[in-house]
Design an enzyme around this catalytic site. Structure first.
Site, mmCIF file in Angstrom:
data_model
loop_
_atom_site.group_PDB
_atom_site.id
_atom_site.type_symbol
_atom_site.label_atom_id
_atom_site.label_comp_id
_atom_site.label_asym_id
_atom_site.label_seq_id
_atom_site.Cartn_x
_atom_site.Cartn_y
_atom_site.Cartn_z
ATOM 1 N N LYS A 152 0.881 -1.180 0.000
ATOM 2 C CA LYS A 152 0.000 0.000 0.000
ATOM 3 C C LYS A 152 0.908 1.216 0.000
ATOM 4 O O LYS A 152 1.183 1.810 1.043
ATOM 5 C CB LYS A 152 -0.908 -0.013 1.237
ATOM 6 C CG LYS A 152 -2.272 -0.628 0.949
ATOM 7 C CD LYS A 152 -3.202 -0.563 2.127
ATOM 8 C CE LYS A 152 -4.060 0.675 2.110
ATOM 9 N NZ LYS A 152 -5.106 0.701 1.101
HETATM 10 N N1 PMP Z 1 -7.672 -3.200 -2.744
HETATM 11 C C1 PMP Z 1 -7.085 -1.993 -2.693
HETATM 12 C C2 PMP Z 1 -6.271 -1.539 -3.860
HETATM 13 C C3 PMP Z 1 -7.244 -1.166 -1.566
HETATM 14 O O1 PMP Z 1 -6.653 0.029 -1.510
HETATM 15 C C4 PMP Z 1 -8.056 -1.615 -0.498
HETATM 16 C C5 PMP Z 1 -8.323 -0.719 0.687
HETATM 17 N N2 PMP Z 1 -7.284 -0.646 1.566
HETATM 18 C C6 PMP Z 1 -8.637 -2.906 -0.584
HETATM 19 C C7 PMP Z 1 -8.416 -3.659 -1.728
HETATM 20 C C8 PMP Z 1 -9.440 -3.468 0.538
HETATM 21 O O2 PMP Z 1 -8.605 -3.802 1.611
HETATM 22 P P1 PMP Z 1 -9.119 -3.726 3.118
HETATM 23 O O3 PMP Z 1 -10.276 -4.648 3.224
HETATM 24 O O4 PMP Z 1 -7.960 -4.152 3.934
HETATM 25 O O5 PMP Z 1 -9.502 -2.308 3.357
#
Ligand code: PMP
Length: 297
Positions: A149
């Protein structure tokens, strides 16, 4: 609203960092998106693990330990009197001279922003969302792993812009070889022939914390679930579909590229998982303490 920068709680208007920070100049840094529900932070350990794994992957040494970061997040929430919140912790490479090399930077900075959460309108959860496929493909793992991320979210932002240009709220990004990767900031699930399917993360999706929770809920509900490559055809011909993410939670998906999915309405399995997830978010988590004292790293 107070923002935490390197342990100092500053009013929003005064919360600033240098224009020479490599987080701004080069997108050099990592971040997380976390939620607190009714005074408890949902799956903070998993989010902190992902934050520190992202930092490790870009060779960024966090300026504080994981447990100190946990305490700082809780302290920032308490200082803002927030019980239901969206939390955005991040590490930047820090302030440095122009030039790509992180060796030009002093020390990494940490920032914790806590804010009120903005959800999709209630109607989206009731009626579902229409998705389209956009031309921008998901980042190739070999170039920049989508599991990181990072502060460079241009891949996802371009997909979001392309969705907007065509009147859609959300989009599906495909992998280089044409499989479904994920949505712009959410993972994707489909129910097809009675099985709950989501693309394996090695194909180019983030290891979503909500995705993981949904897989757990599916197993508790004795649903057959699998991480399997998915094509657009599989989505078009699915019985149900939904997106998962920290901010969005579980959002029913009712069509892709103009093809209605199943009945074209949120399906029973999606609704059941939405209720299960809601209960899970209310069930527990790290309590936001009243302490405003700074914990030294
Ligand atoms: N894919 C991406 C590219 C994201 O940025 C996110 C959000 N953080 C998610 C999926 C979903 O992840 P999470 O359930 O951990 O928020």
């Amino acid at each position: 609203m107070l923002v935490n920068i390197d342990g100092k709680l500053l009013p929003k208007e005064k919360a600033m960092i240098s224009v020479f920070d490599h987080g701004l100049l080069y997108g050099d840094g990592v971040f997380e998106g976390i939620r607190a529900y009714n005074g408890k932070v949902f799956r903070l350990t998993q989010h902190l693990d992902r934050l520190y794994d992202s930092a490790k992957a870009i060779l960024l040494q966090p300026p504080l330990t994981k447990s100190a970061m946990r305490a700082e997040i809780l302290r920032t929430l308490a200082a803002n009197g927030l019980k239901d919140a969206y939390i955005r912790p991040l590490f930047t490479r820090g302030q440095g001279d122009l030039g790509l090399s992180p060796t030009l930077c002093g020390k990494p900075t940490y920032i914790i922003i806590t804010d009120l959460i903005r959800l999709y309108p209630d109607a989206t959860y009731r009626d579902g969302l229409a998705l389209i496929t956009v031309p921008t493909r998901r980042n190739v793992s070999e170039a920049l792993s989508p599991k990181i991320k990072s502060l460079n979210y241009l891949n996802n932002i371009l997909a979001k812009i392309e969705a907007g240009q065509r009147g859609a709220l959300e989009a599906i990004l495909l992998t280089q070889d044409g499989y479904v990767a994920e949505c712009t900031a959410d993972n994707l699930f489909i129910l097809r022939k009675g099985r709950l399917l989501t693309p394996p993360t090695w194909q180019g999706a983030l290891e979503g914390v909500t995705r993981e929770a949904v897989l757990e809920l599916a197993s508790q509900a004795r649903l057959v679930a699998a991480e399997e490559p998915i094509t657009r055809y599989d989505v078009y011909t699915a019985q149900e579909a939904f997106m998962t993410g920290t901010a969005a939670e579980i959002v029913p998906v009712i069509s892709l590229d103009g093809r209605a999915i199943g009945s074209g309405l949120p399906g029973p399995v999606t609704k059941k998982l939405m209720a299960g997830f809601r209960a899970l978010t209310r069930a527990g988590g790290d309590a936001i303490s009243a302490s405003r004292r700074r914990v030294r790293p």
